[in-house]
Design a protein around this motif. Structure first.
Motif, PDB file in Angstrom:
ATOM      1  N   THR A 113      96.004  26.647  97.801  1.00 50.45           N
ATOM      2  CA  THR A 113      95.523  26.875  96.442  1.00 50.45           C
ATOM      3  C   THR A 113      96.160  28.131  95.873  1.00 50.45           C
ATOM      4  OG1 THR A 113      93.607  28.139  97.238  1.00 50.45           O
ATOM      5  CG2 THR A 113      93.296  25.771  96.905  1.00 50.45           C
ATOM      6  N   PHE A 149      97.202  29.916 104.795  1.00 47.25           N
ATOM      7  CA  PHE A 149      96.024  29.372 104.120  1.00 47.25           C
ATOM      8  C   PHE A 149      94.999  28.854 105.128  1.00 47.25           C
ATOM      9  CE2 PHE A 149      93.728  25.811 102.158  1.00 47.25           C
ATOM     10  CZ  PHE A 149      93.264  26.401 100.989  1.00 47.25           C
ATOM     11  N   PRO A 195      92.440  32.561 106.251  1.00 48.82           N
ATOM     12  CA  PRO A 195      91.963  32.321 104.881  1.00 48.82           C
ATOM     13  C   PRO A 195      91.551  33.587 104.147  1.00 48.82           C
ATOM     14  CG  PRO A 195      90.341  31.565 106.498  1.00 48.82           C
ATOM     15  CD  PRO A 195      91.600  31.870 107.251  1.00 48.82           C
ATOM     16  N   TYR A 239      94.727  35.386 103.186  1.00 53.70           N
ATOM     17  CA  TYR A 239      95.404  34.589 102.161  1.00 53.70           C
ATOM     18  C   TYR A 239      94.743  34.808 100.804  1.00 53.70           C
ATOM     19  CZ  TYR A 239      97.271  30.580  99.623  1.00 53.70           C
ATOM     20  OH  TYR A 239      97.886  29.780  98.678  1.00 53.70           O
ATOM     21  N   ASP A 240      93.416  34.707 100.745  1.00 52.22           N
ATOM     22  CA  ASP A 240      92.712  34.833  99.474  1.00 52.22           C
ATOM     23  C   ASP A 240      92.848  36.230  98.882  1.00 52.22           C
ATOM     24  OD1 ASP A 240      91.990  32.224  99.717  1.00 52.22           O
ATOM     25  OD2 ASP A 240      89.860  32.593 100.103  1.00 52.22           O
TER      26      ASP A 240
END
Length: 314
Positions: free
Chosen positions: A144, A241, A245, A248-249
């Protein structure tokens, strides 16, 4: 042996590049896109390469349009061997600031339109006893990124749909479903995107050429594979991702603002979400240098350099 190939989204970017490659091989082509004028240009390019071409202006979001396109292909050439689907639109903006009508039409085009194309193609393939459907997804079908909610939702949905179609195709020998997932590509989709973010988008590095992605599409038509990834950074992004996570975010927002957006301000607009813009339809978006021009320029350097050297005082 030549085949009949349908290309939806043939007026620009990956679809136009793929159409040219199929034409150079001598395949029969059925080209579809929304703009009749631009589609006629692509038709003429492919005919100049020696291909038999039928161009059908069509909007895949209109109910029954993909089925009518399939009927036109069968009527003209007797059947369909390969269907390549590349049509897609984008919108930049925070989710809550993106108009609902724009969000929904991006999903209608990129996911529901692809589903309608798949339905039309697979019905013909099963009736004929074989055929290959090549869908164009994105690395954003596995990861995303902020400001692209409608596109991300669509590509995640397309990824799931493709997996289901591949499972069901196992019941029908000769029918193949492939998906090509590029990362950043030098196409006009970023300039043509709707925008409610205030800054124009761009493809983050590294950027692949549309011709490279088109070669992967043509290769799937020759040797069907479940999924092909095009882009050096795709694997790294997918691993980050999934495995990290939180990291990544934390990073994806700043990186998107740095690498995925320009500093050029832009007023809110709908881009080509609802209507085509023939003036912006091209294979490339201008994000990469024209390597052919660079090579020619470098190749022309020795003469002037030698002349300048001869004129230097001794």
């Amino acid at each position: 042996m030549s085949r009949t190939v349908v290309v939806t989204g043939a007026s620009s970017g990956i679809g136009r590049a793929a159409a040219r490659m199929f034409a150079a091989r001598g395949d029969r082509l059925v080209l579809a896109a929304r703009s009749p004028g631009t589609l006629a240009e692509v038709r003429d390019e492919c005919r100049a390469a020696g291909a038999q071409v039928l161009d059908v202006p069509v909007d895949i979001t209109v109910e029954g349009a993909p089925a009518a396109l399939a009927d036109a292909a069968v009527e003209r050439f007797g059947g369909i061997d390969v269907w390549v689907h590349t049509a897609a639109v984008m919108v930049y903006g925070r989710f809550e600031e993106t108009p609902q009508r724009v969000f929904e039409h991006v999903v209608r085009t990129d996911l529901l339109g692809a589903a309608a194309v798949a339905r039309a193609a697979l019905e013909r393939f099963r009736a004929a006893g074989g055929g290959t459907l090549v869908l164009t997804g994105s690395v954003l079908g596995h990861i995303t990124a902020p400001y692209l909610s409608a596109y991300v939702v669509s590509k995640w949905g397309l990824q799931g749909l493709t997996r289901v179609l591949q499972q069901e195709a196992r019941e029908t020998p000769g029918v193949h479903v492939c998906i090509v997932n590029p990362g950043s590509v030098d196409t006009p989709v970023y300039q043509r995107a709707a925008n409610y973010l205030g800054r124009t988008g761009r493809p983050p590095l590294p950027v692949a050429t549309p011709e490279r992605v088109a070669r992967a599409v043509v290769d799937c038509a020759d040797r069907p594979r479940r999924e092909v990834s095009v882009g050096r950074a795709n694997v790294v992004m997918r691993v980050g991702f999934t495995a990290l996570p939180g990291v990544y975010d934390a990073l994806v927002g700043p990186l998107m603002r740095l690498a995925g957006l320009t500093d050029r301000p832009v007023a809110p607009h709908d881009g080509v979400v609802f209507a085509p813009d023939p003036a912006s339809a091209a294979v490339r978006g201008g994000w990469l240098p024209d390597l052919g021009r660079v090579v020619r320029a470098v190749g022309g350097l020795p003469g002037p350099v030698l002349a300048a050297a001869r004129k230097r005082p001794r």
